[in-house]
Design a protein around this motif. Sequence first.
Motif, mmCIF file in Angstrom:
data_model
loop_
_atom_site.group_PDB
_atom_site.id
_atom_site.type_symbol
_atom_site.label_atom_id
_atom_site.label_comp_id
_atom_site.label_asym_id
_atom_site.label_seq_id
_atom_site.Cartn_x
_atom_site.Cartn_y
_atom_site.Cartn_z
ATOM 1 N N LEU A 25 0.832 -1.202 0.000
ATOM 2 C CA LEU A 25 0.000 0.000 0.000
ATOM 3 C C LEU A 25 0.867 1.254 0.000
ATOM 4 N N ALA A 26 1.964 1.223 0.766
ATOM 5 C CA ALA A 26 2.871 2.372 0.819
ATOM 6 C C ALA A 26 3.489 2.638 -0.550
ATOM 7 N N GLY A 27 3.846 1.578 -1.244
ATOM 8 C CA GLY A 27 4.515 1.741 -2.530
ATOM 9 C C GLY A 27 3.595 1.974 -3.707
ATOM 10 N N GLU A 28 2.426 1.376 -3.664
ATOM 11 C CA GLU A 28 1.549 1.391 -4.830
ATOM 12 C C GLU A 28 0.270 2.187 -4.643
ATOM 13 N N GLY A 29 -0.076 2.503 -3.402
ATOM 14 C CA GLY A 29 -1.364 3.135 -3.150
ATOM 15 C C GLY A 29 -2.475 2.118 -3.365
ATOM 16 N N PHE A 30 -3.705 2.578 -3.243
ATOM 17 C CA PHE A 30 -4.831 1.664 -3.418
ATOM 18 C C PHE A 30 -4.948 1.188 -4.858
ATOM 19 N N ALA A 31 -4.466 1.982 -5.814
ATOM 20 C CA ALA A 31 -4.575 1.610 -7.226
ATOM 21 C C ALA A 31 -3.780 0.341 -7.541
ATOM 22 N N ALA A 49 -3.065 7.591 1.993
ATOM 23 C CA ALA A 49 -3.653 6.808 0.901
ATOM 24 C C ALA A 49 -5.159 7.044 0.819
ATOM 25 N N GLU A 50 -5.816 7.143 1.975
ATOM 26 C CA GLU A 50 -7.255 7.415 1.981
ATOM 27 C C GLU A 50 -7.547 8.769 1.334
ATOM 28 N N LEU A 51 -6.780 9.767 1.707
ATOM 29 C CA LEU A 51 -7.013 11.115 1.187
ATOM 30 C C LEU A 51 -6.699 11.206 -0.296
ATOM 31 N N ALA A 52 -5.685 10.468 -0.738
ATOM 32 C CA ALA A 52 -5.274 10.541 -2.140
ATOM 33 C C ALA A 52 -6.177 9.733 -3.065
ATOM 34 N N PRO A 60 -12.919 2.646 -2.344
ATOM 35 C CA PRO A 60 -13.841 1.956 -1.439
ATOM 36 C C PRO A 60 -13.090 1.162 -0.361
ATOM 37 N N SER A 61 -11.883 0.697 -0.681
ATOM 38 C CA SER A 61 -11.079 -0.023 0.311
ATOM 39 C C SER A 61 -10.727 0.881 1.480
ATOM 40 N N ALA A 62 -10.554 2.155 1.226
ATOM 41 C CA ALA A 62 -10.198 3.097 2.291
ATOM 42 C C ALA A 62 -11.301 3.191 3.334
ATOM 43 N N LEU A 63 -12.521 2.964 2.917
ATOM 44 C CA LEU A 63 -13.638 3.040 3.857
ATOM 45 C C LEU A 63 -13.506 2.026 4.991
ATOM 46 N N ARG A 64 -12.874 0.896 4.709
ATOM 47 C CA ARG A 64 -12.680 -0.122 5.742
ATOM 48 C C ARG A 64 -11.775 0.408 6.854
ATOM 49 N N PHE A 65 -10.734 1.145 6.465
ATOM 50 C CA PHE A 65 -9.817 1.716 7.457
ATOM 51 C C PHE A 65 -10.503 2.828 8.236
ATOM 52 N N GLN A 66 -11.243 3.648 7.529
ATOM 53 C CA GLN A 66 -11.959 4.735 8.200
ATOM 54 C C GLN A 66 -12.958 4.163 9.202
ATOM 55 N N ALA A 67 -13.635 3.097 8.826
ATOM 56 C CA ALA A 67 -14.628 2.492 9.719
ATOM 57 C C ALA A 67 -13.955 1.904 10.964
ATOM 58 N N ALA A 68 -12.834 1.205 10.779
ATOM 59 C CA ALA A 68 -12.130 0.612 11.923
ATOM 60 C C ALA A 68 -11.628 1.704 12.866
#
Length: 192
Positions: A20-26, A108-111, A115-123
């Motif tokens: 995730l750090a290297g590639e982002g969510f894409a 990564a969430e901000l950039a 939809p995967s970012a929503l899981r982190f925001q929810a947790a």
Amino acid sequence: MTRDRQATTARLLDAAFATLAGEGFAGFGINAVARAAGCDKKLIYRYFDGLDGLLDAMGARVAEDLVAALAPALDPPAATYAEMIERLALALLAHQRSDPRFRLLRAAELAGGSPSALRFQAARGRAMQDWMRQARGDLAPPEGVDAPALNSVLIAAVEGLALSGGTGLDADGGERLRHALVHLVRRAYEPG
């Protein structure tokens, strides 16, 4: 066998964070994580039931780190709502500035807006809500203060400071930032 499972799970989570750090969510996916971990992607399905389970495990790890970082701010219990929010803001700032996983995921969430970012925001949201329920007890904000809106602004400010590296105000170890944050909270929650 348990140690192998724990070691493999930890390796997969570390690889997932690194990917995730290297590639982002894409560029984040089962194949990329398996490559980074040096293992077969079947292990991700075995241990996490696929990509959604892996994302949930990553979110749980970040939430666990947050809960551990905020726990000291609960003891002793705050005497006022303002004191509770002051403790929260300072604990969040310290945690977010020291936790590379938090900064990575939040950036990564901000950039990405994935939809995967929503899981982190929810947790993270669940962990924050649990802390607030425990810390708040019978405390109430001063009359006329829109505490949910004000708390959202304060949390966003703390995140911004953590992500920006303090905007060059770290020469004194962040003391100026902590002092300004305390001043802002106290002024915002002044009674009357």
